[in-house]
Design a protein around this motif. Sequence first.
Motif, PDB file in Angstrom:
ATOM      1  N   VAL A   1       0.857  -1.187   0.000  1.00  0.00           N
ATOM      2  CA  VAL A   1       0.000   0.000   0.000  1.00  0.00           C
ATOM      3  C   VAL A   1       0.889   1.231   0.000  1.00  0.00           C
ATOM      4  O   VAL A   1       1.758   1.383   0.856  1.00  0.00           O
ATOM      5  N   GLU A   2       0.674   2.116  -0.981  1.00  0.00           N
ATOM      6  CA  GLU A   2       1.514   3.305  -1.081  1.00  0.00           C
ATOM      7  C   GLU A   2       0.957   4.469  -0.268  1.00  0.00           C
ATOM      8  O   GLU A   2       1.694   5.214   0.356  1.00  0.00           O
ATOM      9  N   GLU A   3      -0.355   4.650  -0.296  1.00  0.00           N
ATOM     10  CA  GLU A   3      -0.955   5.788   0.388  1.00  0.00           C
ATOM     11  C   GLU A   3      -1.852   5.301   1.531  1.00  0.00           C
ATOM     12  O   GLU A   3      -2.768   4.523   1.327  1.00  0.00           O
ATOM     13  N   LEU A   4      -1.577   5.787   2.709  1.00  0.00           N
ATOM     14  CA  LEU A   4      -2.416   5.483   3.866  1.00  0.00           C
ATOM     15  C   LEU A   4      -3.227   6.722   4.205  1.00  0.00           C
ATOM     16  O   LEU A   4      -2.759   7.849   4.034  1.00  0.00           O
ATOM     17  N   SER A   5      -4.443   6.538   4.698  1.00  0.00           N
ATOM     18  CA  SER A   5      -5.300   7.676   5.013  1.00  0.00           C
ATOM     19  C   SER A   5      -4.831   8.413   6.261  1.00  0.00           C
ATOM     20  O   SER A   5      -5.139   9.577   6.441  1.00  0.00           O
ATOM     21  N   GLY A   6      -4.113   7.714   7.131  1.00  0.00           N
ATOM     22  CA  GLY A   6      -3.637   8.337   8.350  1.00  0.00           C
ATOM     23  C   GLY A   6      -4.647   8.286   9.484  1.00  0.00           C
ATOM     24  O   GLY A   6      -4.360   8.711  10.597  1.00  0.00           O
ATOM     25  N   LYS A   7      -5.846   7.806   9.196  1.00  0.00           N
ATOM     26  CA  LYS A   7      -6.881   7.732  10.229  1.00  0.00           C
ATOM     27  C   LYS A   7      -6.769   6.400  10.955  1.00  0.00           C
ATOM     28  O   LYS A   7      -6.580   5.363  10.331  1.00  0.00           O
ATOM     29  N   PRO A   8      -6.888   6.403  12.279  1.00  0.00           N
ATOM     30  CA  PRO A   8      -6.813   5.150  13.011  1.00  0.00           C
ATOM     31  C   PRO A   8      -7.995   4.239  12.679  1.00  0.00           C
ATOM     32  O   PRO A   8      -9.133   4.696  12.592  1.00  0.00           O
ATOM     33  N   GLY A   9      -7.705   2.985  12.444  1.00  0.00           N
ATOM     34  CA  GLY A   9      -8.738   2.008  12.152  1.00  0.00           C
ATOM     35  C   GLY A   9      -9.208   2.011  10.711  1.00  0.00           C
ATOM     36  O   GLY A   9     -10.152   1.307  10.367  1.00  0.00           O
ATOM     37  N   ALA A  10      -8.578   2.816   9.851  1.00  0.00           N
ATOM     38  CA  ALA A  10      -8.989   2.870   8.450  1.00  0.00           C
ATOM     39  C   ALA A  10      -8.635   1.561   7.753  1.00  0.00           C
ATOM     40  O   ALA A  10      -7.595   0.969   8.007  1.00  0.00           O
TER      41      ALA A  10
END
Length: 53
Positions: free
Chosen positions: A37-46
């Motif tokens: 995965v290149e891009e993570l949303s940064g939100k916990p539990g996403a």
Amino acid sequence: MKPQYRIRNWSEYNAGLKQRGSLTFWIEEFVLEQWGVEELSGKPGAAVLYSDL
């Protein structure tokens, strides 16, 4: 009446039980490289989305 079996080689019997649920996957290296995965949303539990590759 059901025939009764005697287990004489316990180490072999135990190894067979351990292997009964065994499952092996062979994944090529290029698939592992593309699967990340290149891009993570940064939100916990996403939820993380993986490609269909």
